[in-house]
Design an enzyme around this catalytic site. Structure first.
Site, PDB file in Angstrom:
ATOM      1  N   HIS A 104       0.859  -1.188   0.000  1.00  0.00           N
ATOM      2  CA  HIS A 104       0.000   0.000   0.000  1.00  0.00           C
ATOM      3  C   HIS A 104       0.898   1.242   0.000  1.00  0.00           C
ATOM      4  O   HIS A 104       0.962   2.002   0.959  1.00  0.00           O
ATOM      5  CB  HIS A 104      -0.939  -0.005   1.205  1.00  0.00           C
ATOM      6  CG  HIS A 104      -2.238  -0.693   0.937  1.00  0.00           C
ATOM      7  ND1 HIS A 104      -3.117  -0.244  -0.028  1.00  0.00           N
ATOM      8  CD2 HIS A 104      -2.798  -1.793   1.475  1.00  0.00           C
ATOM      9  CE1 HIS A 104      -4.172  -1.038  -0.066  1.00  0.00           C
ATOM     10  NE2 HIS A 104      -4.010  -1.993   0.821  1.00  0.00           N
ATOM     11  N   ASP A 109      -4.904   2.178   1.924  1.00  0.00           N
ATOM     12  CA  ASP A 109      -5.352   1.559   3.168  1.00  0.00           C
ATOM     13  C   ASP A 109      -5.855   2.607   4.152  1.00  0.00           C
ATOM     14  O   ASP A 109      -6.854   2.406   4.851  1.00  0.00           O
ATOM     15  CB  ASP A 109      -4.235   0.714   3.781  1.00  0.00           C
ATOM     16  CG  ASP A 109      -2.918   1.490   3.924  1.00  0.00           C
ATOM     17  OD1 ASP A 109      -2.701   2.473   3.193  1.00  0.00           O
ATOM     18  OD2 ASP A 109      -2.087   1.085   4.766  1.00  0.00           O
ATOM     19  N   TYR A 304      -6.551   8.432 -17.306  1.00  0.00           N
ATOM     20  CA  TYR A 304      -7.563   9.183 -16.567  1.00  0.00           C
ATOM     21  C   TYR A 304      -7.682  10.618 -17.079  1.00  0.00           C
ATOM     22  O   TYR A 304      -6.681  11.219 -17.476  1.00  0.00           O
ATOM     23  CB  TYR A 304      -7.228   9.222 -15.081  1.00  0.00           C
ATOM     24  CG  TYR A 304      -7.167   7.863 -14.425  1.00  0.00           C
ATOM     25  CD1 TYR A 304      -7.850   6.771 -14.957  1.00  0.00           C
ATOM     26  CD2 TYR A 304      -6.428   7.664 -13.266  1.00  0.00           C
ATOM     27  CE1 TYR A 304      -7.799   5.538 -14.358  1.00  0.00           C
ATOM     28  CE2 TYR A 304      -6.375   6.427 -12.651  1.00  0.00           C
ATOM     29  CZ  TYR A 304      -7.052   5.357 -13.202  1.00  0.00           C
ATOM     30  OH  TYR A 304      -6.999   4.128 -12.606  1.00  0.00           O
ATOM     31  N   GLU A 381       0.211   8.271  11.135  1.00  0.00           N
ATOM     32  CA  GLU A 381      -1.167   7.869  11.416  1.00  0.00           C
ATOM     33  C   GLU A 381      -1.905   8.868  12.305  1.00  0.00           C
ATOM     34  O   GLU A 381      -3.131   8.805  12.401  1.00  0.00           O
ATOM     35  CB  GLU A 381      -1.182   6.496  12.089  1.00  0.00           C
ATOM     36  CG  GLU A 381      -0.708   5.376  11.186  1.00  0.00           C
ATOM     37  CD  GLU A 381      -0.675   4.028  11.881  1.00  0.00           C
ATOM     38  OE1 GLU A 381      -0.958   3.011  11.234  1.00  0.00           O
ATOM     39  OE2 GLU A 381      -0.356   3.998  13.094  1.00  0.00           O
TER      40      GLU A 381
END
Length: 401
Positions: A104, A109, A304, A381
């Site tokens: 990841h 995630d 994209y 985090e």
């Protein structure tokens, strides 16, 4: 009575353990592409105890959740992508990838974990919602057009009586200050197209190039001509990037090959420039080769589209983030990024915005931290609950009734 920003942020931090736990479980088991059975199972388990109607995709491992508010109203979409990258992780984290050759490395995630955290906050506050929240959990963002598949399956009409009328997504990055929210109006990220070409000459002995038609110097000339094309033909106020990323030709030192192969990418910030540059790459290559009596076989793979933020929604993101986190945590980006995002497909259909959540790890500077897609990238985090709260607050404001 509307919930205060302080209370919402506090609730998100109180739930941080669940958010981080889900993130780490996802991080250990990254999957690549459109079919992510392990990831989908973890997402469905996280939705299981919530009053949310959940459906899964038929062509991909997508998950769509619908939370119905206490009163009728419009439908607002929140997106989190969930696929990893074909990268061997070398971070040394205790929850590092256990899947060989997958990581990841772009933080998807964290996107899923924040989105599910927002789902929990919003489910507890259904009485404040006049309308529906759609949770879009998509595979295949990393070049597989996952959002397009979900749109083709009817994502925006999942609530038939109230089609999706607004959308918001967060993308984490290690190269912005941790806890910062970064956004800009109109072009936010570039269109990304891939191309490849074969320069076709005539092989021969390396000692007698006059008796052959050597494609290698012609390929080199094409590389230089493409750089001139960009600097001399592309408006600097509507920029483009043309990169030749790979060249392959020949097999040994004394043989002139028949062909030379080139491939690369084109990045642009408007539909008009996109079309012009794609045509320009083919034109330049064809005519350079033609000048040497050779031919070019050119193939363009459409990527994209440009990620275009609605100006009003981008301004709302800044205002909402400032209310949650303070003015110093918000930043109006001066320029778009030339990376690409398939949330662009959603933003072509409904007004909305994509914003970046900074997560530079402690002890590092954003300018030198390993970036997204690196085998060494680490995301702080600590700001994940702030992302949870921003997701939730954007939906609460959109559906305040």
């Amino acid at each position: 009575m509307p919930i205060s920003a302080t209370e919402l942020l506090s609730a998100a931090y109180s739930d941080a353990d669940r958010t981080i736990d889900l993130r780490r479980r996802l991080h250990r088991h990254p999957e690549i592409g459109l079919h992510l059975p392990k990831t989908q199972t973890m997402v469905l388990e996280a939705f299981a105890d919530l009053p949310i109607e959940v459906t899964t995709g038929t062509t991909t491992s997508s998950v769509v959740g619908v939370l119905r508010g206490a009163r009728p109203g419009p439908t607002y979409l929140l997106r989190g992508d969930m696929d990893g990258l074909p990268v061997q992780e070398d971070t040394g984290l205790p929850f590092a990838s256990e899947e060989p050759g997958a990581m990841h490395a772009c933080g998807h995630d964290t996107h899923v974990a924040m989105l599910l955290g927002a789902a929990r906050l919003l489910a507890e506050r259904r009485d404040l919602l006049a309308g529906q929240v759609v949770f879009m959990v998509q595979p295949g963002e990393e070049g597989f057009h996952g959002a397009r598949y979900m749109l083709e399956e009817g994502l925006l009409d999942v609530v038939p009586e109230a089609p999706v009328s607004g959308a918001f997504a967060l993308h984490i990055t290690s190269t912005f200050a941790s806890g910062s929210i970064n956004v800009r109006p109109v072009p936010m990220m570039a269109a990304a197209d891939q191309w490849r070409m074969v320069v076709r000459g005539r092989g021969g002995h390396a000692s007698m190039p006059h008796a052959a038609a050597d494609p290698i110097p012609v390929a080199a000339e094409i590389v230089l001509a493409l750089q001139s094309m960009v600097t001399r033909r592309v408006d600097v106020f509507d920029p483009a990037v043309v990169t030749v990323a790979r060249i392959a030709a020949g097999s040994t030192s004394n043989v002139i090959p028949d062909t030379a192969f080139l491939e690369g990418t084109i990045r642009t910030l408007s539909a008009d420039q996109r079309a012009q540059v794609i045509a320009g790459v083919e034109r330049v290559a064809t005519h350079v080769a033609g000048a040497h009596e050779m031919t070019v076989e050119f193939v363009h793979d459409e990527g994209y589209p440009v990620t275009v933020n609605d100006a009003g929604v981008a301004a709302q993101v800044l205002e909402t983030a400032a209310g949650l986190l303070g003015d110093r945590a918000t930043s109006l980006m001066r320029a778009p990024l030339m990376g690409a995002e398939d949330f662009s497909y959603v933003l072509e259909r409904v007004p909305g915005a994509l914003a970046f959540l900074g997560a530079c790890p402690p002890g590092l500077e954003p300018e030198s931290a390993p970036g997204n897609h690196s085998n060494l990238v680490v995301f702080d985090e600590e700001p994940l609950p702030a992302g949870v709260a921003l997701y939730a607050q954007m939906a609460l404001e959109a559906l305040a009734g």
